[in-house]
Design a protein around this motif. Structure first.
Motif, PDB file in Angstrom:
ATOM      1  N   UNK A   1       0.849  -1.178   0.000  1.00 50.08           N
ATOM      2  CA  UNK A   1       0.000   0.000   0.000  1.00 50.08           C
ATOM      3  C   UNK A   1       0.888   1.232   0.000  1.00 50.08           C
ATOM      4  N   UNK A   2       0.998   1.864  -1.126  1.00 54.61           N
ATOM      5  CA  UNK A   2       1.817   3.073  -1.189  1.00 54.61           C
ATOM      6  C   UNK A   2       1.041   4.151  -1.931  1.00 54.61           C
ATOM      7  N   UNK A   3       1.718   5.203  -2.274  1.00 51.83           N
ATOM      8  CA  UNK A   3       1.063   6.325  -2.931  1.00 51.83           C
ATOM      9  C   UNK A   3       0.386   5.961  -4.239  1.00 51.83           C
ATOM     10  N   UNK A   4       0.804   4.838  -4.855  1.00 48.80           N
ATOM     11  CA  UNK A   4       0.230   4.463  -6.143  1.00 48.80           C
ATOM     12  C   UNK A   4      -0.964   3.524  -6.019  1.00 48.80           C
ATOM     13  N   UNK A   5      -1.208   3.080  -4.792  1.00 48.40           N
ATOM     14  CA  UNK A   5      -2.286   2.106  -4.633  1.00 48.40           C
ATOM     15  C   UNK A   5      -3.637   2.777  -4.815  1.00 48.40           C
ATOM     16  N   UNK A   6      -4.461   2.174  -5.674  1.00 43.30           N
ATOM     17  CA  UNK A   6      -5.763   2.749  -5.971  1.00 43.30           C
ATOM     18  C   UNK A   6      -6.811   2.144  -5.038  1.00 43.30           C
ATOM     19  N   UNK A   7      -7.369   2.963  -4.141  1.00 43.13           N
ATOM     20  CA  UNK A   7      -8.363   2.436  -3.203  1.00 43.13           C
ATOM     21  C   UNK A   7      -9.740   2.339  -3.846  1.00 43.13           C
ATOM     22  N   UNK A   8      -9.879   2.818  -5.074  1.00 43.08           N
ATOM     23  CA  UNK A   8     -11.148   2.730  -5.802  1.00 43.08           C
ATOM     24  C   UNK A   8     -12.331   3.274  -5.015  1.00 43.08           C
ATOM     25  N   UNK A   9     -12.093   4.356  -4.325  1.00 46.39           N
ATOM     26  CA  UNK A   9     -13.202   4.997  -3.622  1.00 46.39           C
ATOM     27  C   UNK A   9     -13.533   4.404  -2.271  1.00 46.39           C
ATOM     28  N   UNK A  10     -12.749   3.428  -1.797  1.00 52.77           N
ATOM     29  CA  UNK A  10     -13.027   2.856  -0.478  1.00 52.77           C
ATOM     30  C   UNK A  10     -12.566   3.817   0.610  1.00 52.77           C
ATOM     31  N   UNK A  11     -13.359   3.929   1.672  1.00 48.90           N
ATOM     32  CA  UNK A  11     -12.982   4.775   2.801  1.00 48.90           C
ATOM     33  C   UNK A  11     -11.910   4.046   3.615  1.00 48.90           C
ATOM     34  N   UNK A  12     -10.822   4.750   3.936  1.00 48.73           N
ATOM     35  CA  UNK A  12      -9.765   4.146   4.754  1.00 48.73           C
ATOM     36  C   UNK A  12     -10.106   4.367   6.223  1.00 48.73           C
ATOM     37  N   UNK A  13     -10.365   3.292   6.939  1.00 52.14           N
ATOM     38  CA  UNK A  13     -10.634   3.412   8.371  1.00 52.14           C
ATOM     39  C   UNK A  13      -9.285   3.573   9.073  1.00 52.14           C
ATOM     40  N   UNK A  14      -9.187   4.608   9.925  1.00 50.90           N
ATOM     41  CA  UNK A  14      -7.905   4.922  10.559  1.00 50.90           C
ATOM     42  C   UNK A  14      -7.548   3.903  11.638  1.00 50.90           C
ATOM     43  N   UNK A  15      -6.319   3.397  11.611  1.00 50.53           N
ATOM     44  CA  UNK A  15      -5.904   2.497  12.695  1.00 50.53           C
ATOM     45  C   UNK A  15      -5.772   3.288  13.993  1.00 50.53           C
ATOM     46  N   UNK A  16      -6.370   2.840  15.075  1.00 52.39           N
ATOM     47  CA  UNK A  16      -6.222   3.543  16.343  1.00 52.39           C
ATOM     48  C   UNK A  16      -5.941   2.592  17.512  1.00 52.39           C
ATOM     49  N   UNK A  17      -5.571   1.366  17.184  1.00 51.71           N
ATOM     50  CA  UNK A  17      -5.110   0.441  18.221  1.00 51.71           C
ATOM     51  C   UNK A  17      -3.642   0.155  17.913  1.00 51.71           C
ATOM     52  N   UNK A  18      -2.787   0.233  18.934  1.00 57.03           N
ATOM     53  CA  UNK A  18      -1.366   0.001  18.678  1.00 57.03           C
ATOM     54  C   UNK A  18      -1.056  -1.485  18.603  1.00 57.03           C
ATOM     55  N   UNK A  19      -0.091  -1.791  17.772  1.00 52.72           N
ATOM     56  CA  UNK A  19       0.319  -3.171  17.599  1.00 52.72           C
ATOM     57  C   UNK A  19       0.810  -3.786  18.915  1.00 52.72           C
ATOM     58  N   UNK A  20       1.481  -2.970  19.722  1.00 57.11           N
ATOM     59  CA  UNK A  20       2.026  -3.476  20.983  1.00 57.11           C
ATOM     60  C   UNK A  20       0.929  -3.989  21.916  1.00 57.11           C
ATOM     61  N   UNK A  21      -0.276  -3.488  21.701  1.00 53.38           N
ATOM     62  CA  UNK A  21      -1.428  -3.935  22.481  1.00 53.38           C
ATOM     63  C   UNK A  21      -1.611  -5.461  22.359  1.00 53.38           C
ATOM     64  N   UNK A  22      -1.249  -6.019  21.202  1.00 50.66           N
ATOM     65  CA  UNK A  22      -1.429  -7.458  20.973  1.00 50.66           C
ATOM     66  C   UNK A  22      -0.155  -8.269  21.217  1.00 50.66           C
ATOM     67  N   UNK A  23       1.003  -7.623  20.958  1.00 47.28           N
ATOM     68  CA  UNK A  23       2.262  -8.376  20.915  1.00 47.28           C
ATOM     69  C   UNK A  23       2.536  -9.197  22.168  1.00 47.28           C
ATOM     70  N   UNK A  24       2.221  -8.627  23.338  1.00 50.14           N
ATOM     71  CA  UNK A  24       2.553  -9.305  24.584  1.00 50.14           C
ATOM     72  C   UNK A  24       1.762 -10.593  24.786  1.00 50.14           C
ATOM     73  N   UNK A  25       0.628 -10.691  24.121  1.00 51.55           N
ATOM     74  CA  UNK A  25      -0.229 -11.852  24.351  1.00 51.55           C
ATOM     75  C   UNK A  25      -0.159 -12.898  23.244  1.00 51.55           C
ATOM     76  N   UNK A  26       0.733 -12.695  22.288  1.00 52.81           N
ATOM     77  CA  UNK A  26       0.819 -13.661  21.194  1.00 52.81           C
ATOM     78  C   UNK A  26       1.878 -14.717  21.510  1.00 52.81           C
TER      79      UNK A  26
END
Ligand SMILES: [Zn+2]
Length: 247
Positions: free
Chosen positions: A125-150
């Motif tokens: 997913x970079x500047x050239x990726x065409x989302x074709x009008x899809x709304x990008x839902x913003x990530x608001x959970x940090x990855x570290x939130x999961x890492x400790x429990x995997x």
């Protein structure tokens, strides 16, 4: 100000503390950062068009556990095309590779932890990726939130934009939502109008007791009891028919 290198082109990227997401100004890659380092964004292309998604929903709504005629009577109020962010963790668990998918957006969408990321379909997913009008839902959970429990050791982690259609609909005055996975056609829903079997049960139980009582009556007054039994059979039949039509 921290500095990391773009995982794709190795160009230095400066970022403010607290800023977890950035774009490489050299190659345009979208990158996220946390204490584990920098990772890519990927996106999975939409396989289902809007019409496909609505068709998939109608077939799902026609299933035997759904309210009668839900497929015909559900009134769709909105259909939205979205890229929902999930974290993809590849882990080495006792020598075996396990893949975990966890939501990176806090919007609670039913079933999204069960998403399956298709193997060959990840596009950077970079500047050239065409989302074709899809709304990008913003990530608001940090990855570290999961890492400790995997379990196991981390091999790769990435943020993946998952293609979904959300369909809002109303049925009998209540509102519902389903999520259609636009890559696998799976449908997720936490609640939906169900076919009620309680009314049938009530009619059957009432009919049973009517017969029980009439059976005792028949030992004393045979003919009136037989007439009442016949009436009960007709009544149970018509009540069942009404229940079947209305539910
Ligand atoms: Zn770059």
């Amino acid at each position: 100000m921290a500095q990391v290198n773009c995982p794709r082109c190795a160009a230095p990227i400066e970022l403010d503390s607290g800023n977890k997401f950035a774009k490489c100004s050299y190659c345009g890659s979208m990158i996220f950062f946390d204490r584990t380092g920098a990772g890519f964004y990927y996106a999975i292309p939409f396989k289902l068009s809007q019409n496909d998604a609505v068709g998939t929903f109608r077939r799902w709504a026609g299933g035997s556990t759904k309210a009668k005629d839900l497929d015909r009577l559900a009134s769709i109020t909105s259909v939205k095309k979205k890229y929902f962010p999930v974290y993809l963790f590849r882990r080495d668990v006792n020598g075996r590779e396990e893949v975990y998918v966890k939501p990176a957006g806090s919007t609670i969408l039913p079933g999204l932890h069960q998403l399956k990321v298709p193997g060959g379909d990840l596009k950077i997913f970079d500047g050239n990726f065409d989302t074709n009008g899809a709304e990008l839902v913003k990530p608001d959970i940090e990855m570290t939130h999961y890492l400790d429990n995997l379990p196991g050791k981390g091999k790769e982690q990435a943020l993946v934009y998952f293609p979904i259609w959300t369909i809002d609909y109303t049925f009998n005055g209540a509102s519902y939502q389903v999520v259609v996975d636009a890559s696998s056609s799976e449908v997720f829903a936490t609640s939906f109008p169900t076919r009620s079997s309680a009314a049938y049960l009530l009619v059957a139980v009432a009919g049973f007791f009517a017969f029980l009582v009439l059976g005792f009556v028949a030992t004393v007054y045979l003919v009136p009891a037989l007439i009442l039994m016949a009436l009960t059979v007709v009544a149970v039949f018509f009540i069942s028919l009404t229940v079947a039509r209305r539910l």
